[in-house]
Design an enzyme around this catalytic site. Sequence first.
Site, PDB file in Angstrom:
ATOM      1  N   CYS A   1      -4.167  -1.130  -2.188  1.00 23.39           N
ATOM      2  CA  CYS A   1      -4.272   0.326  -2.325  1.00 23.39           C
ATOM      3  C   CYS A   1      -5.133   0.561  -3.557  1.00 23.39           C
ATOM      4  O   CYS A   1      -4.801   0.064  -4.643  1.00 23.39           O
ATOM      5  CB  CYS A   1      -2.873   0.906  -2.520  1.00 23.39           C
ATOM      6  SG  CYS A   1      -2.820   2.648  -2.947  1.00 23.39           S
TER       7      CYS A   1
ATOM      8  N   GLU B   1      -5.609   9.205   9.776  1.00 22.40           N
ATOM      9  CA  GLU B   1      -4.264   9.080  10.354  1.00 22.40           C
ATOM     10  C   GLU B   1      -4.155   9.867  11.659  1.00 22.40           C
ATOM     11  O   GLU B   1      -3.370   9.535  12.540  1.00 22.40           O
ATOM     12  CB  GLU B   1      -3.215   9.503   9.330  1.00 22.40           C
ATOM     13  CG  GLU B   1      -3.264   8.548   8.156  1.00 22.40           C
ATOM     14  CD  GLU B   1      -2.029   8.510   7.310  1.00 22.40           C
ATOM     15  OE1 GLU B   1      -1.082   9.253   7.583  1.00 22.40           O
ATOM     16  OE2 GLU B   1      -2.026   7.714   6.356  1.00 22.40           O
TER      17      GLU B   1
ATOM     18  N   HIS C   1      -8.084   3.578   3.409  1.00 18.69           N
ATOM     19  CA  HIS C   1      -8.290   4.246   4.703  1.00 18.69           C
ATOM     20  C   HIS C   1      -9.775   4.327   5.075  1.00 18.69           C
ATOM     21  O   HIS C   1     -10.113   4.431   6.245  1.00 18.69           O
ATOM     22  CB  HIS C   1      -7.764   5.686   4.667  1.00 18.69           C
ATOM     23  CG  HIS C   1      -6.290   5.818   4.860  1.00 18.69           C
ATOM     24  ND1 HIS C   1      -5.373   5.368   3.950  1.00 18.69           N
ATOM     25  CD2 HIS C   1      -5.565   6.361   5.870  1.00 18.69           C
ATOM     26  CE1 HIS C   1      -4.154   5.641   4.382  1.00 18.69           C
ATOM     27  NE2 HIS C   1      -4.240   6.244   5.546  1.00 18.69           N
TER      28      HIS C   1
ATOM     29  N   CYS D   1     -10.991   3.595  -1.053  1.00 16.61           N
ATOM     30  CA  CYS D   1      -9.649   3.936  -0.583  1.00 16.61           C
ATOM     31  C   CYS D   1      -9.448   3.110   0.688  1.00 16.61           C
ATOM     32  O   CYS D   1     -10.381   2.989   1.489  1.00 16.61           O
ATOM     33  CB  CYS D   1      -9.566   5.431  -0.285  1.00 16.61           C
ATOM     34  SG  CYS D   1      -8.097   5.907   0.650  1.00 16.61           S
TER      35      CYS D   1
ATOM     36  N   ASP E   1       0.869  -1.181   0.000  1.00 19.84           N
ATOM     37  CA  ASP E   1       0.000   0.000   0.000  1.00 19.84           C
ATOM     38  C   ASP E   1       0.903   1.227   0.000  1.00 19.84           C
ATOM     39  O   ASP E   1       2.095   1.142   0.303  1.00 19.84           O
ATOM     40  CB  ASP E   1      -0.896  -0.010   1.252  1.00 19.84           C
ATOM     41  CG  ASP E   1      -1.780   1.242   1.339  1.00 19.84           C
ATOM     42  OD1 ASP E   1      -2.305   1.671   0.296  1.00 19.84           O
ATOM     43  OD2 ASP E   1      -1.915   1.816   2.432  1.00 19.84           O
ATOM     44  N   SER E   2       0.299   2.360  -0.299  1.00 18.65           N
ATOM     45  CA  SER E   2       1.054   3.611  -0.224  1.00 18.65           C
ATOM     46  C   SER E   2       1.449   3.934   1.219  1.00 18.65           C
ATOM     47  O   SER E   2       2.282   4.797   1.441  1.00 18.65           O
ATOM     48  CB  SER E   2       0.205   4.752  -0.795  1.00 18.65           C
ATOM     49  OG  SER E   2      -1.018   4.816  -0.098  1.00 18.65           O
TER      50      SER E   2
ATOM     51  N   GLY F   1      -2.467   9.302  -3.804  1.00 20.07           N
ATOM     52  CA  GLY F   1      -3.735   9.735  -4.397  1.00 20.07           C
ATOM     53  C   GLY F   1      -3.701  11.068  -5.110  1.00 20.07           C
ATOM     54  O   GLY F   1      -4.558  11.359  -5.939  1.00 20.07           O
TER      55      GLY F   1
HETATM   56  N1  DGL Z   1      -3.955   3.819   0.063  1.00 19.02           N
HETATM   57  C1  DGL Z   1      -4.546   4.826  -0.796  1.00 19.02           C
HETATM   58  C2  DGL Z   1      -5.746   4.258  -1.533  1.00 19.02           C
HETATM   59  O1  DGL Z   1      -6.287   3.232  -1.173  1.00 19.02           O
HETATM   60  C3  DGL Z   1      -4.940   6.055   0.000  1.00 19.02           C
HETATM   61  C4  DGL Z   1      -3.803   6.926   0.469  1.00 19.02           C
HETATM   62  C5  DGL Z   1      -3.027   7.586  -0.658  1.00 19.02           C
HETATM   63  O2  DGL Z   1      -3.480   8.576  -1.218  1.00 19.02           O
HETATM   64  O3  DGL Z   1      -1.934   7.084  -0.945  1.00 19.02           O
HETATM   65  O4  DGL Z   1      -6.164   4.827  -2.509  1.00 19.02           O
END
Ligand code: DGL
Length: 270
Positions: A74, A153, A187, A185, A11-12, A44
């Site tokens: 992600c 976060e 999160h 997303c 993931d990011s 994103g």
């Molecule tokens: N993990 C990213 C997603 O699911 C969200 C956070 C980002 O912008 O990197 O799109």
Amino acid sequence: MSSQAPIGVFDSGIGGITVVKELISRLPNEKIIYYGDTARVPYGNKSANTIVTYSRQIAHFLIDQGVKAIVIACNTASAIALEVLRRELPVPVIGVVVPGARAAAQASKNKKIGVIATRATINSCIYEAYLQKTNPDTEVYKQACPLFVPLVEEGWIHDDITKQIIHRYIDGLLAKGIDSLVLGCTHYPLLAETIAEVVGKGITLVNPAYECAKDFKLVLEENELLNDVSSQPVHEFFVSDGPVPFAKFANSILGEGTILPENVLIKCFE
Ligand code: DGL
């Protein structure tokens, strides 16, 4: 490739831990090697080129660790880099977008579906492409919600200000008469309770993380890669920065003590 080999998940940043949670509950024998790109999050708001470059670096790192399959945990990287990685990598690769879109198509009765996600995922138009391919009559209403990631976060899950921001982003979708809403997303499932309060009972919230874990099990079975030897795997975690806050956040989702900060290793790319 041995079915005892680990699976790679990336993931990011930390949001992919919501996918890890679903994977652990559905695939308890599988050892996970997780990479969270905490130094370069968010993806994103970045360009497609950058997202592909970062995703490639991480996927090749996971391949070097001997993984038998990869989950892109992600939405942004799934939307932009899935096809490239599938072409390049010698192992099965699955993302979160298609399982999420399929679940939304199944959940919606009036075929009016809302999608909330990062800017990059929304601009990729990937959710409506899949949903309209499945049923051309589907109406898709979408909204980028860039403030949701920092709110999660920060741990501001049930705050009034969070509710106000949810209203600001989502009221327009509700006015269109949607009956289901994709949390596009990784999160966003962490805000699900608060989003559910705001949108009310009539709207089904779709969590692609949950759907992705279901699909991934099938992928492992089809490729004869499912580890059916009962085991208690010790998962490995890599980040590009901040192992201590990463472990703290991950434990709040996976259960206190699941990850020790000293077992989260730092790996950066040039
Ligand atoms: N993990 C990213 C997603 O699911 C969200 C956070 C980002 O912008 O990197 O799109």
